[in-house]
Design a protein around this motif. Structure first.
Motif, PDB file in Angstrom:
ATOM      1  N   GLY A  12       5.303 -12.268 -74.126  1.00  0.00           N
ATOM      2  CA  GLY A  12       5.676 -13.684 -74.087  1.00  0.00           C
ATOM      3  C   GLY A  12       7.175 -13.830 -73.875  1.00  0.00           C
ATOM      4  O   GLY A  12       7.913 -12.843 -73.769  1.00  0.00           O
ATOM      5  N   ILE A  14       9.977 -14.813 -75.712  1.00  0.00           N
ATOM      6  CA  ILE A  14      11.001 -14.180 -76.562  1.00  0.00           C
ATOM      7  C   ILE A  14      10.705 -12.694 -76.719  1.00  0.00           C
ATOM      8  O   ILE A  14      11.627 -11.872 -76.754  1.00  0.00           O
ATOM      9  CB  ILE A  14      11.122 -14.880 -77.932  1.00  0.00           C
ATOM     10  N   GLY A  15       9.405 -12.343 -76.769  1.00  0.00           N
ATOM     11  CA  GLY A  15       9.027 -10.936 -76.917  1.00  0.00           C
ATOM     12  C   GLY A  15       9.605 -10.065 -75.804  1.00  0.00           C
ATOM     13  O   GLY A  15      10.163  -8.986 -76.061  1.00  0.00           O
ATOM     14  N   ASP A  35       0.171  -7.102 -77.029  1.00  0.00           N
ATOM     15  CA  ASP A  35      -0.031  -8.490 -76.593  1.00  0.00           C
ATOM     16  C   ASP A  35      -1.456  -8.656 -76.071  1.00  0.00           C
ATOM     17  O   ASP A  35      -1.998  -7.764 -75.429  1.00  0.00           O
ATOM     18  CB  ASP A  35       0.962  -8.854 -75.480  1.00  0.00           C
ATOM     19  N   ILE A  36      -2.018  -9.825 -76.313  1.00  0.00           N
ATOM     20  CA  ILE A  36      -3.382 -10.105 -75.838  1.00  0.00           C
ATOM     21  C   ILE A  36      -3.372 -10.576 -74.382  1.00  0.00           C
ATOM     22  O   ILE A  36      -4.412 -10.685 -73.757  1.00  0.00           O
ATOM     23  CB  ILE A  36      -4.056 -11.164 -76.745  1.00  0.00           C
ATOM     24  N   LEU A  37      -2.194 -10.833 -73.839  1.00  0.00           N
ATOM     25  CA  LEU A  37      -2.019 -11.365 -72.475  1.00  0.00           C
ATOM     26  C   LEU A  37      -2.797 -12.671 -72.300  1.00  0.00           C
ATOM     27  O   LEU A  37      -3.667 -12.797 -71.428  1.00  0.00           O
ATOM     28  CB  LEU A  37      -2.423 -10.331 -71.411  1.00  0.00           C
ATOM     29  N   ASP A  61      -5.555  -7.752 -79.616  1.00  0.00           N
ATOM     30  CA  ASP A  61      -5.514  -9.006 -80.376  1.00  0.00           C
ATOM     31  C   ASP A  61      -4.987  -8.708 -81.784  1.00  0.00           C
ATOM     32  O   ASP A  61      -5.476  -7.770 -82.432  1.00  0.00           O
ATOM     33  CB  ASP A  61      -6.961  -9.532 -80.447  1.00  0.00           C
ATOM     34  N   ALA A  84       3.817 -12.760 -81.871  1.00  0.00           N
ATOM     35  CA  ALA A  84       2.579 -13.275 -81.267  1.00  0.00           C
ATOM     36  C   ALA A  84       2.154 -14.582 -81.911  1.00  0.00           C
ATOM     37  O   ALA A  84       2.072 -14.680 -83.136  1.00  0.00           O
ATOM     38  CB  ALA A  84       1.464 -12.243 -81.405  1.00  0.00           C
ATOM     39  N   ALA A  85       1.897 -15.571 -81.078  1.00  0.00           N
ATOM     40  CA  ALA A  85       1.498 -16.887 -81.588  1.00  0.00           C
ATOM     41  C   ALA A  85       1.060 -17.761 -80.427  1.00  0.00           C
ATOM     42  O   ALA A  85       1.342 -17.467 -79.262  1.00  0.00           O
ATOM     43  CB  ALA A  85       2.683 -17.564 -82.296  1.00  0.00           C
ATOM     44  N   GLU A  86       0.356 -18.818 -80.763  1.00  0.00           N
ATOM     45  CA  GLU A  86       0.255 -19.962 -79.861  1.00  0.00           C
ATOM     46  C   GLU A  86       1.497 -20.787 -80.153  1.00  0.00           C
ATOM     47  O   GLU A  86       1.769 -21.125 -81.308  1.00  0.00           O
ATOM     48  CB  GLU A  86      -1.018 -20.764 -80.153  1.00  0.00           C
ATOM     49  N   SER A  87       2.276 -21.120 -79.097  1.00  0.00           N
ATOM     50  CA  SER A  87       3.626 -21.638 -79.343  1.00  0.00           C
ATOM     51  C   SER A  87       3.897 -23.055 -78.822  1.00  0.00           C
ATOM     52  O   SER A  87       4.971 -23.584 -79.055  1.00  0.00           O
ATOM     53  CB  SER A  87       4.648 -20.675 -78.719  1.00  0.00           C
ATOM     54  N   THR A 102      -4.926 -17.943 -84.401  1.00  0.00           N
ATOM     55  CA  THR A 102      -3.900 -16.955 -84.017  1.00  0.00           C
ATOM     56  C   THR A 102      -2.751 -16.936 -85.024  1.00  0.00           C
ATOM     57  O   THR A 102      -2.364 -15.880 -85.518  1.00  0.00           O
ATOM     58  CB  THR A 102      -3.328 -17.298 -82.617  1.00  0.00           C
ATOM     59  N   VAL A 132       8.617 -13.900 -87.136  1.00  0.00           N
ATOM     60  CA  VAL A 132       9.438 -14.842 -86.361  1.00  0.00           C
ATOM     61  C   VAL A 132       8.834 -16.237 -86.489  1.00  0.00           C
ATOM     62  O   VAL A 132       7.722 -16.482 -86.019  1.00  0.00           O
ATOM     63  CB  VAL A 132       9.502 -14.417 -84.880  1.00  0.00           C
ATOM     64  N   SER A 133       9.570 -17.131 -87.136  1.00  0.00           N
ATOM     65  CA  SER A 133       9.055 -18.484 -87.311  1.00  0.00           C
ATOM     66  C   SER A 133      10.009 -19.510 -86.682  1.00  0.00           C
ATOM     67  O   SER A 133      10.897 -19.149 -85.913  1.00  0.00           O
ATOM     68  CB  SER A 133       8.781 -18.770 -88.784  1.00  0.00           C
ATOM     69  N   ASN A 189      15.136 -24.154 -80.835  1.00  0.00           N
ATOM     70  CA  ASN A 189      14.580 -24.054 -79.474  1.00  0.00           C
ATOM     71  C   ASN A 189      15.310 -23.024 -78.628  1.00  0.00           C
ATOM     72  O   ASN A 189      16.477 -23.209 -78.283  1.00  0.00           O
ATOM     73  CB  ASN A 189      14.705 -25.406 -78.757  1.00  0.00           C
ATOM     74  N   LYS A 199       7.354 -25.498 -70.962  1.00  0.00           N
ATOM     75  CA  LYS A 199       8.367 -25.966 -71.913  1.00  0.00           C
ATOM     76  C   LYS A 199       9.453 -26.728 -71.145  1.00  0.00           C
ATOM     77  O   LYS A 199       9.655 -26.506 -69.937  1.00  0.00           O
ATOM     78  CB  LYS A 199       8.964 -24.781 -72.675  1.00  0.00           C
TER      79      LYS A 199
HETATM   80  P1  NAD Z   1       5.061 -17.501 -75.976  1.00  0.00           P
HETATM   81  O1  NAD Z   1       3.949 -18.485 -76.037  1.00  0.00           O
HETATM   82  O2  NAD Z   1       5.895 -17.426 -74.756  1.00  0.00           O
HETATM   83  O3  NAD Z   1       4.473 -16.027 -76.231  1.00  0.00           O
HETATM   84  C1  NAD Z   1       3.517 -15.763 -77.221  1.00  0.00           C
HETATM   85  C2  NAD Z   1       2.898 -14.404 -76.894  1.00  0.00           C
HETATM   86  O4  NAD Z   1       1.926 -14.104 -77.910  1.00  0.00           O
HETATM   87  C3  NAD Z   1       2.150 -14.386 -75.553  1.00  0.00           C
HETATM   88  O5  NAD Z   1       2.556 -13.258 -74.805  1.00  0.00           O
HETATM   89  C4  NAD Z   1       0.675 -14.280 -75.951  1.00  0.00           C
HETATM   90  O6  NAD Z   1      -0.106 -13.572 -75.005  1.00  0.00           O
HETATM   91  C5  NAD Z   1       0.788 -13.547 -77.275  1.00  0.00           C
HETATM   92  N1  NAD Z   1      -0.394 -13.747 -78.127  1.00  0.00           N
HETATM   93  C6  NAD Z   1      -1.010 -14.928 -78.382  1.00  0.00           C
HETATM   94  N2  NAD Z   1      -2.097 -14.712 -79.155  1.00  0.00           N
HETATM   95  C7  NAD Z   1      -2.142 -13.380 -79.415  1.00  0.00           C
HETATM   96  C8  NAD Z   1      -3.027 -12.556 -80.147  1.00  0.00           C
HETATM   97  N3  NAD Z   1      -4.092 -13.076 -80.782  1.00  0.00           N
HETATM   98  N4  NAD Z   1      -2.802 -11.228 -80.185  1.00  0.00           N
HETATM   99  C9  NAD Z   1      -1.734 -10.696 -79.521  1.00  0.00           C
HETATM  100  N5  NAD Z   1      -0.866 -11.432 -78.797  1.00  0.00           N
HETATM  101  C10 NAD Z   1      -1.069 -12.762 -78.743  1.00  0.00           C
HETATM  102  O7  NAD Z   1       5.929 -17.765 -77.268  1.00  0.00           O
HETATM  103  P2  NAD Z   1       7.498 -17.564 -77.481  1.00  0.00           P
HETATM  104  O8  NAD Z   1       8.192 -18.793 -77.060  1.00  0.00           O
HETATM  105  O9  NAD Z   1       7.906 -16.245 -76.942  1.00  0.00           O
HETATM  106  O10 NAD Z   1       7.542 -17.525 -79.085  1.00  0.00           O
HETATM  107  C11 NAD Z   1       7.437 -16.292 -79.792  1.00  0.00           C
HETATM  108  C12 NAD Z   1       7.440 -16.582 -81.284  1.00  0.00           C
HETATM  109  O11 NAD Z   1       8.642 -17.272 -81.629  1.00  0.00           O
HETATM  110  C13 NAD Z   1       6.302 -17.483 -81.753  1.00  0.00           C
HETATM  111  O12 NAD Z   1       5.855 -17.010 -82.992  1.00  0.00           O
HETATM  112  C14 NAD Z   1       6.929 -18.862 -81.892  1.00  0.00           C
HETATM  113  O13 NAD Z   1       6.287 -19.618 -82.883  1.00  0.00           O
HETATM  114  C15 NAD Z   1       8.343 -18.477 -82.323  1.00  0.00           C
HETATM  115  N6  NAD Z   1       9.386 -19.447 -81.937  1.00  0.00           N
HETATM  116  C16 NAD Z   1       9.586 -19.771 -80.629  1.00  0.00           C
HETATM  117  C17 NAD Z   1      10.635 -20.646 -80.294  1.00  0.00           C
HETATM  118  C18 NAD Z   1      10.915 -21.043 -78.871  1.00  0.00           C
HETATM  119  O14 NAD Z   1      11.798 -21.879 -78.655  1.00  0.00           O
HETATM  120  N7  NAD Z   1      10.249 -20.480 -77.885  1.00  0.00           N
HETATM  121  C19 NAD Z   1      11.423 -21.192 -81.300  1.00  0.00           C
HETATM  122  C20 NAD Z   1      11.139 -20.881 -82.640  1.00  0.00           C
HETATM  123  C21 NAD Z   1      10.136 -19.969 -82.942  1.00  0.00           C
END
Ligand code: NAD
Ligand code: DAU
Length: 367
Positions: A12, A14-15, A35-37, A61, A84-87, A102, A132-133, A189, A199
């Motif tokens: 994802g 940030i990952g 990653d689950i992709l 997963d 990993a999260a739904e974001s 998730t 990571v929250s 953000n 986004k």
């Molecule tokens: P993103 O949606 O871009 O990436 C999330 C990744 O998690 C994806 O690659 C997805 O395939 C993977 N994933 C989802 N379900 C999964 C599962 N069941 N098993 C394995 N992998 C799984 O999110 P992001 O923006 O990179 O955010 C990463 C983390 O940072 C999240 O926990 C989000 O809550 C937190 N966060 C993000 C932001 C931001 O601005 N983007 C800010 C604060 C916190």
């Protein structure tokens, strides 16, 4: 001493940035990128990391506790960094169930695996689980309110932020009850390369280039604190390496902007780039700047997001005083670097948008 990290959500936004940051900074550490992709995870984005023989990708997963336990044992994982999260907040409003599965159950599955392998089987006390929250767990601020600090009460307002809040509580409970070494960071953000184009910032960049409307929710006066993704990665590094077990740390950009102001700055930046580089007009003939118009002509006010949080602001003084954290990137430079990245990586966003990166994966790695 070298470490092996298990990075969940590695494909994802940030990952990916975190894997590249860590492999560049720590010359002998290994990363298992997990990653689950999902729609948001893109193996193509890990191209740079995959060139490195200290990186290995595992598709799976986080709900698969057995697989996680096997990785922790067989790969001798030192620490987990859990992204990993739904974001996406809008998706959580239309379809909340997957967010609970998730973000809450998935995080709990990882905690159970860590407890089993690190506390029950190995019990050597040298592992850390970094979660990571988000700042969204604190709810919303009025214009004059002080910024969120680590003791601000949790008041999540969307299904997304409620699911992240629940996961934060489970992480805390595993420390308090079982003695698992955990840290949590709540950040604002992020923006930068590899940001999925649902986004605000990447959506607006790509819509400008394609000559499509820039949807501004409500009155556009909602405020976010924008953090360049590399600053966030450095903040996580500081917490993982030197943070105190069981503590939470806020990581922000000291950079509050109203959405409409941000979009206006972005529009001006795109217009400037087009004026300085005529080749862009040929590459993106539908962009306003290729047609004697300005990008802000695409700004379109649309219905507000239900329950839309008005303002987020993050007080980073705890991370600063304990860990020496401070954001380094200025917004102007960070935004310009981000725009340049999207201009230089048209292939990435086009394939992400049409989903054909899945064909690319099959070509590269077999289905
Ligand atoms: P993103 O949606 O871009 O990436 C999330 C990744 O998690 C994806 O690659 C997805 O395939 C993977 N994933 C989802 N379900 C999964 C599962 N069941 N098993 C394995 N992998 C799984 O999110 P992001 O923006 O990179 O955010 C990463 C983390 O940072 C999240 O926990 C989000 O809550 C937190 N966060 C993000 C932001 C931001 O601005 N983007 C800010 C604060 C916190
Ligand atoms: O604050 C941290 C959070 O930031 C993270 O926890 C989330 O994972 C991340 O997605 C982000 O949430 P936001 O809802 O703040 O980000 P988004 O880019 O979706 O929206 C930013 C602001 O812009 C928000 O006020 C909603 C608004 N917006 C968004 C989109 C997509 C628009 O006005 N128009 C849009 O089309």
């Amino acid at each position: 001493m070298s470490k092996t990290l298990l990075v969940t959500g590695a494909a994802g936004f940030i990952g990916v940035n975190f894997c590249n940051y860590w492999l560049g900074r720590y010359a002998t550490d290994r990363i298992i990128g997990f990653d689950i992709l999902s729609y948001a995870g893109n193996r193509h984005s890990l191209e740079q990391a995959e060139l490195n023989d200290r990186f290995e990708f595992v598709a799976g997963d986080i709900l698969d506790q057995t697989l996680i336990e096997t990785l922790l044992r067989d790969q001798k994982v030192d620490d987990i960094v859990h992204f990993a999260a739904e974001s996406h907040v809008d998706r959580s409003i239309t379809a909340p169930d997957l967010f609970l599965e998730t973000n809450i159950m998935g995080t709990h599955s990882l905690l159970k695996a860590a407890r089993q392998v690190w506390l029950t089987e190995q019990a050597d006390g040298r592992h850390r689980f970094h979660h990571v929250s988000t700042d969204e767990v604190y709810g919303t601020l009025a214009p004059q309110d002080p910024a969120f600090c680590e003791t601000t009460a949790y008041q999540p307002n969307s299904p997304y932020s409620a699911s992240k809040a629940a996961s934060d509580h489970m992480v805390r409970a595993y420390h308090h009850t079982y003695g698992l070494d955990v840290t949590t960071s709540n950040c604002s953000n992020n923006y930068g390369p590899f940001h999925f184009p649902e986004k605000l910032i990447p959506l607006c960049i790509i819509n400008i280039l394609n000559g499509k409307a820039l949807p501004i929710y409500g009155d556009g006066q909602q405020i976010r604190d924008w953090l360049y993704v590399e600053d966030h990665c450095r903040g996580i590094d500081l917490v993982l390496t030197n943070g105190r077990a069981g503590e939470t740390y806020n990581i922000g950009g000291n950079n509050e902007k109203a959405n409409i102001d941000l979009v206006n700055v972005l529009c001006k930046l795109v217009d400037e780039k087009f004026n300085n580089n005529p080749e862009l007009k040929q590459r993106f003939p539908d962009a306003p700047a290729a047609n004697q118009k300005t990008s802000d002509s695409l700004i379109t006010y649309v219905s507000d997001r239900p329950g839309h949080d008005r303002r987020y602001a993050v007080d980073v003084s705890k991370a600063h005083s304990e860990l020496g954290y401070e954001p380094k990137e200025t917004f102007e430079k960070g935004l310009s670097k981000t725009l340049n990245w999207y201009l230089d990586n048209e292939n990435w966003w086009r394939t992400v948008l049409d989903g054909s990166y899945r064909e690319w994966i099959d070509e590269q790695y077999g289905s």
